[in-house]
Design an enzyme around this catalytic site. Structure first.
Site, PDB file in Angstrom:
ATOM      1  N   HIS A 197       2.811   1.146 -42.325  1.00  0.00           N
ATOM      2  CA  HIS A 197       3.737   2.270 -42.184  1.00  0.00           C
ATOM      3  C   HIS A 197       5.204   1.863 -42.248  1.00  0.00           C
ATOM      4  O   HIS A 197       5.623   0.897 -41.617  1.00  0.00           O
ATOM      5  CB  HIS A 197       3.479   2.991 -40.856  1.00  0.00           C
ATOM      6  CG  HIS A 197       2.353   3.958 -40.916  1.00  0.00           C
ATOM      7  ND1 HIS A 197       1.071   3.635 -40.544  1.00  0.00           N
ATOM      8  CD2 HIS A 197       2.305   5.256 -41.335  1.00  0.00           C
ATOM      9  CE1 HIS A 197       0.281   4.684 -40.712  1.00  0.00           C
ATOM     10  NE2 HIS A 197       1.001   5.676 -41.195  1.00  0.00           N
ATOM     11  N   GLY A 239       8.656  -7.992 -44.273  1.00  0.00           N
ATOM     12  CA  GLY A 239       8.366  -7.334 -45.544  1.00  0.00           C
ATOM     13  C   GLY A 239       8.289  -8.298 -46.704  1.00  0.00           C
ATOM     14  O   GLY A 239       9.301  -8.886 -47.103  1.00  0.00           O
TER      15      GLY A 239
END
Length: 374
Positions: A197, A239
């Site tokens: 998410h 990330g």
């Protein structure tokens, strides 16, 4: 910005600037405990437990037992999303009709009458005397972190008064500024590449700059320098980080640490399906970002069903998070129970998942590969 690494290592009593991402639905206590034992910081996803004190306490006690230490070098991660808006009953009803058709096409019986709220929000806790806050103050994990936004100011201050460090995920400069103004101890800079998410404060922000991790870190560090912020919160990059080289590239910005998620998924201590594991071992598809699965943007490995669901679901037609997750999880489970296989499942992963398979399912070996030159 002065280097934060040594301060981070000393503050949290760890050997490496490595945090394992929480990864609700895929992470385990065993994974978190192993990362902590090896000198990083393990994380426990608590998104569904913010109103369940007994479960929180049990999880942490079991973690202590697995680590063999009660220092509680761990990150407990909660969700701080806005609750679903009222007055959208028609949207929810149309979504159920959509799933009725999906079930029909799959040849599975559909009997869902409403969308259940799978995850409470920590944002609804406003009283520092709330049982969950009091419990956390007593348990004293090193870190309590939040995804999707900030908790109530009084709650932040109460937890910090018990020497608990408060972290939050941010995706842009504006969110970082809010976190800084709220005097948080750490910010996780989540780049566009991250799996799972997206942590935007504003759900499915159409103005999301989609900054990649390197660009986001550069933007925030430049801002800290230009604004002459002398004591910034710990900066954590997240990330697309998949090896020691990508870790070192980010640490050159003098940030405190990195947070990795996808790289642990092939570990035997994660709970991904055999099909999900095969995607790591023999990657064939790109990843995609979609809000159609849960109501909030998330990154998953692309499949024909997920592409169709995304393309047929304009944002305005999607119920608020986490309501759509109820219908999606039910479909995935019902399909498996009906012998339809995993084609209706999601396979959450970062955009560099194809670089994340290390030819081993051992968490210890994965960790060793990541820190070999740090």
């Amino acid at each position: 910005m002065r280097s934060q690494i040594q301060s981070f290592l000393k503050t949290f009593e760890v050997r490496y600037p490595i945090i394992q991402a929480p990864m609700a639905g895929a992470s385990t206590l065993e994974l978190a405990a192993t990362v902590t034992r090896l000198g990083g910081i393990g994380s426990i996803p608590m998104g569904s437990l913010s109103e369940k004190c007994d479960a929180i306490e049990t999880q942490l006690e079991n973690f202590d037992e697995l680590v063999g230490d009660s220092g509680r070098i761990v990150n407990l991660n909660f969700f701080a999303h806005k609750e679903p808006r009222s007055g959208r009953a028609d949207v929810n009803e149309e979504w159920l009709k959509k799933y009725d058709k999906i079930y029909g096409k799959a040849g599975i019986e559909f009997d869902k009458k409403e969308l259940k709220l799978l995850y409470p929000s920590f944002r609804s806790i406003v009283d520092p005397q709330h049982p969950t806050v009091r419990l956390l103050k007593n348990l004293k994990p090193k870190i309590v972190s939040f995804h999707f936004g900030l908790p109530h100011e009084a709650v932040i201050e109460s937890l910090q008064a018990s020497d608990i460090k408060i972290f939050v995920t941010v995706t842009n400069l504006q969110e970082f500024q809010q976190a800084y103004e709220s005097k948080l101890d750490g910010v996780v800079l989540q780049g566009w590449e991250a799996g799972g998410h997206r942590g935007n404060f504003k759900a499915n922000d159409v103005e999301d700059g989609q900054l990649k991790t390197l660009d986001l870190v550069s933007t925030i560090v430049d801002y800290i320098d230009s604004a002459s912020i002398s004591n910034p919160p710990f900066i954590i990059a997240a990330g697309g980080i998949h090896d020691d080289e990508s870790i070192k590239e980010l640490l050159q910005f003098n940030i405190a640490a990195v947070q990795l998620g996808t790289v642990w998924l092939p570990s035997s201590q994660a709970t991904i399906s055999p099909e999900h594991l095969k995607m790591f071992q023999s990657p064939k598809s790109d990843t995609m970002m979609t809000a159609a699965i849960s109501g909030r943007n998330l990154r998953t490995i692309s499949t024909p069903f997920l592409r169709d669901l995304h393309q047929s679901s304009p944002l305005a037609s999607i119920p608020d998070y986490p309501l759509p997750y109820d219908s999606f999880k039910s479909l995935a489970n019902d399909a498996k129970q009906s012998g339809k296989g995993p084609q209706y499942s999601a396979f959450l992963a970062g955009s560099n998942y194809h670089k994340s398979w290390k030819d081993t399912r051992s968490t210890e070996e994965i960790f060793s590969i990541l820190v070999q030159d740090l």
